[in-house]
Motif scaffolding. Sequence first.
Motif, PDB file in Angstrom:
ATOM      1  N   GLU A 161       0.806  -1.245   0.005  1.00 16.66           N
ATOM      2  CA  GLU A 161       0.022   0.016   0.036  1.00 16.66           C
ATOM      3  C   GLU A 161       0.944   1.188   0.084  1.00 16.66           C
ATOM      4  O   GLU A 161       0.616   2.151  -0.707  1.00 16.66           O
ATOM      5  CB  GLU A 161      -0.816  -0.111   1.495  1.00 16.66           C
ATOM      6  N   VAL A 180       1.637  -6.458 -10.278  1.00 13.27           N
ATOM      7  CA  VAL A 180       2.772  -7.156  -9.806  1.00 13.27           C
ATOM      8  C   VAL A 180       2.432  -7.384  -8.261  1.00 13.27           C
ATOM      9  O   VAL A 180       2.188  -8.640  -7.690  1.00 13.27           O
ATOM     10  CB  VAL A 180       3.937  -6.841  -9.991  1.00 13.27           C
ATOM     11  N   LEU A 181       2.641  -6.390  -7.457  1.00 13.41           N
ATOM     12  CA  LEU A 181       2.618  -6.779  -5.881  1.00 13.41           C
ATOM     13  C   LEU A 181       1.273  -6.742  -5.579  1.00 13.41           C
ATOM     14  O   LEU A 181       1.058  -7.621  -4.621  1.00 13.41           O
ATOM     15  CB  LEU A 181       3.290  -5.416  -5.314  1.00 13.41           C
ATOM     16  N   ASP A 182       0.261  -5.664  -5.905  1.00 17.52           N
ATOM     17  CA  ASP A 182      -0.898  -5.695  -5.222  1.00 17.52           C
ATOM     18  C   ASP A 182      -1.870  -6.988  -5.732  1.00 17.52           C
ATOM     19  O   ASP A 182      -2.147  -7.833  -5.042  1.00 17.52           O
ATOM     20  CB  ASP A 182      -1.500  -4.444  -5.500  1.00 17.52           C
ATOM     21  N   GLN A 183      -1.848  -7.299  -6.854  1.00 13.24           N
ATOM     22  CA  GLN A 183      -2.797  -8.193  -7.575  1.00 13.24           C
ATOM     23  C   GLN A 183      -1.842  -9.465  -7.863  1.00 13.24           C
ATOM     24  O   GLN A 183      -2.651 -10.497  -8.360  1.00 13.24           O
ATOM     25  CB  GLN A 183      -3.278  -7.597  -8.749  1.00 13.24           C
ATOM     26  N   PHE A 184      -0.555  -9.447  -7.989  1.00  6.80           N
ATOM     27  CA  PHE A 184       0.086 -10.654  -8.425  1.00  6.80           C
ATOM     28  C   PHE A 184      -0.413 -11.345  -9.687  1.00  6.80           C
ATOM     29  O   PHE A 184      -0.820 -12.431  -9.635  1.00  6.80           O
ATOM     30  CB  PHE A 184       0.254 -11.821  -7.313  1.00  6.80           C
ATOM     31  N   GLU A 225      -3.081 -11.604 -11.141  1.00  8.36           N
ATOM     32  CA  GLU A 225      -4.379 -12.235 -11.213  1.00  8.36           C
ATOM     33  C   GLU A 225      -5.377 -11.516 -12.370  1.00  8.36           C
ATOM     34  O   GLU A 225      -5.931 -10.480 -12.071  1.00  8.36           O
ATOM     35  CB  GLU A 225      -5.037 -12.313  -9.865  1.00  8.36           C
ATOM     36  N   ALA A 249      -9.281 -10.482 -11.797  1.00 10.31           N
ATOM     37  CA  ALA A 249      -9.373  -9.747 -10.758  1.00 10.31           C
ATOM     38  C   ALA A 249      -9.176  -8.282 -11.289  1.00 10.31           C
ATOM     39  O   ALA A 249      -9.619  -7.384 -11.200  1.00 10.31           O
ATOM     40  CB  ALA A 249      -8.523 -10.066  -9.407  1.00 10.31           C
ATOM     41  N   GLU A 262     -11.602  -7.031 -13.684  1.00 12.97           N
ATOM     42  CA  GLU A 262     -12.839  -6.582 -12.976  1.00 12.97           C
ATOM     43  C   GLU A 262     -12.600  -5.318 -12.332  1.00 12.97           C
ATOM     44  O   GLU A 262     -13.572  -4.528 -12.306  1.00 12.97           O
ATOM     45  CB  GLU A 262     -13.002  -7.684 -11.829  1.00 12.97           C
ATOM     46  N   LYS A 320     -15.127  -2.253 -13.209  1.00 14.61           N
ATOM     47  CA  LYS A 320     -15.933  -2.353 -12.210  1.00 14.61           C
ATOM     48  C   LYS A 320     -15.798  -1.057 -11.242  1.00 14.61           C
ATOM     49  O   LYS A 320     -16.945  -0.571 -10.525  1.00 14.61           O
ATOM     50  CB  LYS A 320     -16.359  -3.433 -11.361  1.00 14.61           C
ATOM     51  N   ARG A 321     -14.521  -0.679 -10.804  1.00 16.76           N
ATOM     52  CA  ARG A 321     -14.188   0.266 -10.010  1.00 16.76           C
ATOM     53  C   ARG A 321     -13.923   1.686 -10.740  1.00 16.76           C
ATOM     54  O   ARG A 321     -12.687   1.869 -11.322  1.00 16.76           O
ATOM     55  CB  ARG A 321     -12.880  -0.090  -9.089  1.00 16.76           C
ATOM     56  N   GLN A 359     -11.347   7.791  -4.640  1.00 13.02           N
ATOM     57  CA  GLN A 359     -10.731   6.602  -3.644  1.00 13.02           C
ATOM     58  C   GLN A 359     -10.728   6.964  -2.431  1.00 13.02           C
ATOM     59  O   GLN A 359     -10.588   6.161  -1.610  1.00 13.02           O
ATOM     60  CB  GLN A 359      -9.489   6.151  -4.235  1.00 13.02           C
ATOM     61  N   VAL A 360     -10.754   8.504  -1.931  1.00 20.76           N
ATOM     62  CA  VAL A 360     -10.651   8.798  -0.506  1.00 20.76           C
ATOM     63  C   VAL A 360     -12.059   8.587   0.152  1.00 20.76           C
ATOM     64  O   VAL A 360     -13.254   8.547  -0.423  1.00 20.76           O
ATOM     65  CB  VAL A 360     -10.278  10.154  -0.363  1.00 20.76           C
ATOM     66  N   LYS A 361     -12.012   8.001   1.398  1.00 23.52           N
ATOM     67  CA  LYS A 361     -13.167   7.583   2.322  1.00 23.52           C
ATOM     68  C   LYS A 361     -13.790   8.813   2.913  1.00 23.52           C
ATOM     69  O   LYS A 361     -15.098   8.862   3.164  1.00 23.52           O
ATOM     70  CB  LYS A 361     -12.708   6.481   3.367  1.00 23.52           C
TER      71      LYS A 361
END
Lengths: 317, 216
Positions: free
Chosen positions: B41, B97-101, B103, B106, B109, B113-114, B168-170
Amino acid sequence: MLIKRPDDIKSSEITDERLYYDRRKFILAATGVGALAAVGASVSWLRATGEGVDPVGLSTPFAEDEEDVLTSYESITGYNNFYEFGTDKLDPSKHAHTLKPRPWTVAVEGEVNKPQLFDIDDIIKSFPSEERVYRLRCVEAWSMVIPWLGFPLKDLLDRVEPTSRAKFVEFTTLYDPEQMRGQKRAILPWPYVEGLRMDEAMHPLTLLSVGLYGKMLPNQNGAPIRLVVPWKYGFKSIKSIVRIRLVREEPAATWNVVAPGEYGFYANVNPNVDHPRWSQKRERRIGEFRKRPTLAFNGYGDEVAHLYEGMDLTKLY
Amino acid sequence: MTQVQFIRRVLKPAVFIIALIPAALLVRDFFQGDLGANPIEEITHRTGTWALTFLMITLSVTPMRRLLGIGALVHLRRMLGLFAFFYVSLHFLTYIVLDQFFELPAIVEDIAKRPYITVGFASFLTLIPLALTSTNRMVKRLGGRRWQRLHRLIYVAAAGGVLHFLWQVKVEEPRPIIYGLILVVLLGYRIREQRLQARKARRAPRRAAPAPVGSS
Ligand code: HEM
């Protein structure tokens, strides 16, 4: 593991953690954290068990199965979502030292026969703590494994005798911008409020925690007393509680009020219901590299799924 | 040394080194284990922040030339733009590479979707042709006018980057808003310039076409 620990780190936390693994039994006395040890908090050795269920529902680091390894004390106390001290994950560990966890009282009131204002030290004395190793799944798709010290919320609620009109429990965090600098900005409607349905609150897995890793709860983790509901997203586990009120209607839980489309009242961990902005199918266990699949009810389905029979959890998320 | 020589021989190498510092710090902190409890992150956030920052710096070159009266600053522009692309690429690779490796389902998607990922991905794609046409040869081949028109897409990418951040901020956060305001000022400046130029061109019709705005 991706995180390499620098050789020169001398942090006492890490020593303590090792001590913890080696001599877990003595840790309470050894660290001399006063109140907890003095009142003889009972650390159950491998698993905390109660009421005929296995509330831990996971193997401890001492078991063969290495699936769920305790997250390091350093990570548990250094990577926090506690917006009362700022929105960055590092803010709570930097700024929570201004919180004064003593003197502290918790008012338990509302639909009860015996409302009571508890002093925190009396709570710790009258409700012996036990150890519970729980997974914590944040709504942001990361997770930890934390050895809490605490007691079932049910024990406290039984003491005040809820009336038959009590249908929900509402929890409130301290509001004091002087102690909690994040409250100076209205990023959320302060104070933070959370809620549980009565049966959820009375469930043996639901914990009021006063410590972790055999020590008093650090400020950034919600000192002096916080809720832990391991099958729900972390934001339900409200911190630094000053009031517990039994009520008739569903409480206005903070995130649910702020963004009802993103955070439901129930907030049960559910890999099949995505957050609108990210997937909930997988999670990153802090300290691990590859994401792992997220389990329904965070893996506590055997214990809690029956609470939601007949409910459409894709709507009541 | 003339001003142009100074900029090309001293300032440019200095800026090159400075622009590498964030990447160097990232590498250092990675190997020292100083990226915190959630290193992936942290890498995503740092590279994203620098990508957006370099986009803004690149966009401010032209206004700075005018305001400071130092036209030769244009010699820094291509390099700064490529650094923006460098950090966006690191950011994107971190995710893949690091976050999703890798996939793929995913990733697909997420992109579909995001909305914040969709916009970020579109911005990244937008920057690819700009990086590819950044050589002198490509400027010549496309011709100054067409090249310039193409490279205005950097505003689109920067606006996409701000939106990506904003979505993306909450809770309300100052940072994406600050980047947004900077972009509005930069864009406002360029629009005002163009209006002024267009007015000048109308007043003095049929003289030479306006000089191309500094191709390097
Ligand atoms: C021009 C292109 C882009 C720019 C300028 C950009 C910029 C940023 C910025 C500024 C952040 C926030 C950093 C922080 O919170 O400190 C961020 C976060 C992020 N970006 Fe990008 N980005 C771009 C493209 C992409 C692409 C193509 C992807 C993936 C396909 C991506 C995935 C992410 C993710 C996953 C986060 C973290 C979100 C979170 O923590 O919730 N970005 N980006």
